[in-house]
Design a protein around this motif. Structure first.
Motif, short mmCIF file in Angstrom:
data_model
loop_
_atom_site.label_atom_id
_atom_site.label_comp_id
_atom_site.label_asym_id
_atom_site.label_seq_id
_atom_site.Cartn_x
_atom_site.Cartn_y
_atom_site.Cartn_z
N ALA A 78 17.11 -16.27 1.36
CA ALA A 78 16.05 -15.39 1.87
C ALA A 78 15.20 -14.81 0.75
CB ALA A 78 16.66 -14.27 2.72
N LYS A 79 15.85 -14.38 -0.34
CA LYS A 79 15.09 -13.76 -1.44
C LYS A 79 14.13 -14.77 -2.06
CE LYS A 79 15.47 -11.34 -5.84
NZ LYS A 79 16.34 -10.67 -6.83
N VAL A 126 15.54 -9.74 6.51
CA VAL A 126 16.03 -9.05 5.32
C VAL A 126 16.13 -7.55 5.57
CG1 VAL A 126 15.50 -8.47 2.92
CG2 VAL A 126 15.20 -10.82 3.74
N SER A 130 19.55 -5.30 5.58
CA SER A 130 19.72 -4.35 4.48
C SER A 130 19.61 -2.89 4.89
CB SER A 130 18.68 -4.63 3.38
OG SER A 130 18.73 -5.97 2.94
N LEU A 190 20.66 -12.52 -0.47
CA LEU A 190 21.51 -12.48 0.72
C LEU A 190 22.27 -13.79 0.84
CD1 LEU A 190 19.06 -10.86 3.30
CD2 LEU A 190 20.91 -9.75 2.06
#
Length: 428
Positions: A78-79, A126, A130, A190
């Protein structure tokens, strides 16, 4: 739809604020060009129909690219997907500012849309993963960022556009570069899913009735929404700064009612009835614009007032999609985004053709009719939405949305046979 008692909705990890800031800047891109549409037409010798392609190229590429974002994110993480999307936006926003023709800007807006798709489809997942305060609190944060971005976009576009039509594009490039740096530094990677998302997952997910219903409803709503964004600036006959303040007021109402009005209406009336009312009122406002296009103040008042119902619709629709879709959130977001952005992309182009063949009144009337058809489509998904409301209420509104989606799918025909959702849930 509030955070747990004793929790501060805005006391979040730094990673959440980094992504939220990037969301603000990303959604600036939607309304950023509104105040400079007349200036672009004048300075680049383009017709309103040609200028409308700034929305069409951006949103259609966003829609198609949504189909690939889950496949990409599940493989690179994801990042990395967020960072790639943000980098695309920085590069293509800057190139749009450097361009000297309307065709060039339209092309660079398409590249911008590719980055936007990678970012949008991943950012919500995300933030939900988070954020503190649960699923509902994460949705409120996401919609607040969306609203602030939509509000700030026209204001920044107007202020910078009053200096030069190139200014808004360079402004977004700089702000998104800051967001890119914050994401690199503050967002932790993640975990990737145990099984990578198939390329066909978003299309197969649309075979789930509730998700498809919400997507088609949003497509029709976006038809009216982007008709208004693309063509309302022309009958106002205001300069870039004045247009910026009109759409800033609209965006502030959108942001405020996203985080206050929508939760209150949902608690009092439920998701489906609240959406019926918000969409119907939005259709009425667009119809009034269509009937009284020659009256500048009528158009201005209706555009600003539409921020109220747009904010309500955005929050309730986003939450509903996540609650009635028994697929992973990035897949649901990608499938839903694909369908809804098709409406946003086609509407300005179609509106331009209607203006060329008839007059400025016609696209607004057609947009109002499209939104009303969206209300009719939404009624076919009333029972799953009511079941999701009931499940959330029974769980004191903090129930895991995955559990709610599973209950709704079980009650209303289950998930498509082509996807083993129970297996996917086990991998979460």
């Amino acid at each position: 739809m509030s955070a747990s008692p004793g929790q501060n909705l805005f006391r979040q990890p730094r990673a959440v604020f980094a992504v939220a800031f990037a969301c603000v800047v990303s959604f600036m891109g939607i309304g950023l060009v509104d105040p400079i549409l007349p200036a672009l037409a004048t300075n680049l010798n383009a017709t309103p129909s040609q200028v409308s392609l700034l929305f069409t190229s951006y949103l259609l590429v966003t829609a198609v690219a949504m189909l690939f974002t889950g496949w990409i994110a599940s493989r690179i993480g994801a990042k990395a997907t967020l960072i790639t999307g943000l980098a695309f936006i920085v590069v293509f926003a800057a190139l749009a500012g450097l361009s000297g023709s309307i065709d060039g800007i339209v092309g660079f807006r398409a590249g911008w849309g590719l980055g936007n798709a990678m970012f949008i489809a991943t950012s919500l997942a995300v933030i939900v993963a988070s954020a503190t305060g649960g699923f509902a609190g994460a949705i409120v944060l996401y919609e607040a960022a969306l609203g602030l971005g939509i509000a700030a976009g026209p204001l920044i576009g107007g202020l910078l556009g009053d200096i030069s039509w190139r200014g808004p594009f360079f402004g977004v490039a700089v702000l998104m570069a800051i967001a890119l740096l914050a994401t690199v530094v503050l967002v932790e990677p993640l975990p990737k899913p145990a099984v990578p998302t198939p390329l066909s997952a978003p299309i197969k997910a649309l075979r789930h009735r509730s998700l498809l219903t919400m997507g088609v409803t949003a497509l029709l709503y976006n038809w009216g929404f982007f008709t208004m964004l693309g063509y309302a600036p022309y009958p106002m006959e205001l300069d870039a700064t004045q247009l910026g303040f009109v759409f800033f007021a609209w965006g502030l109402l959108l942001a405020f009612f996203s985080i206050t009005g929508a939760p209150w209406l949902q608690r009092k009336f439920g998701t489906a009835p609240s959406l019926y009312g918000a969409l119907s009122l939005f259709a009425v406002l667009i119809l009034i614009i269509g009937l009284f296009t020659g009256n500048r103040w009528t158009v201005i008042v209706c555009v600003i007032a539409s921020g109220v119902v747009a904010g309500i619709n955005n929050t309730l629709t986003t939450q509903a999609v996540m609650l009635v879709s028994p697929v992973e959130r990035p897949v649901a977001s990608a499938a839903y985004g694909f369908v809804r952005f098709i409406g946003g992309g086609l509407a300005p182009y179609a509106a331009g053709k209607m203006v060329d063949h008839w007059n400025m009144h016609v696209p607004f009337v057609v947009g109002a009719v499209a939104v009303l058809i969206g209300v009719a489509v939404l009624t076919t998904g009333h029972r799953p939405l009511a079941a999701a409301d009931a499940a959330m209420a029974a769980g004191d509104r903090h129930t895991d949305p995955d559990e709610v989606a599973g209950e709704v799918a079980d009650e209303f025909g289950g998930a498509p046979d082509a996807i083993d959702f129970e297996k996917e849930l086990d991998h979460r």
